[in-house]
Design a protein around this motif. Sequence first.
Motif: not given
Length: 104
Positions: A42-50
């Motif tokens: 998962n290359t978006q396990k966490k995303v920055i707020s924007q």
Amino acid sequence: TGKDFGSVLMGYYLEFGYNFWGLIAKNNKHNFIPFIRYEYYNTQKKVISQSIYNPEFNRTSITAGISFKIVEGAVFKADYQLFTNASDQFGNMNILNIGIGIWF
């Protein structure tokens, strides 16, 4: 395009293969290795707020195949891959791969 960057990624895989050639023939000039591999990434396990989270980047792959060493430095390989992702918008994909590898 700048709005789908992950700040944390996660992934792992498990693979099992065994050389059955010794059970088939007495010589050790060849290898016959069936294998199976499970991958999760998962290359978006966490995303920055924007950024906008896209479940298409939450992926799983199952691969089953064989490797047959023809001669020293040459192998025939074939596998079948089942790809899935967590998105409802993008379909799953299955791929058959066949090839010859040469090491020199």
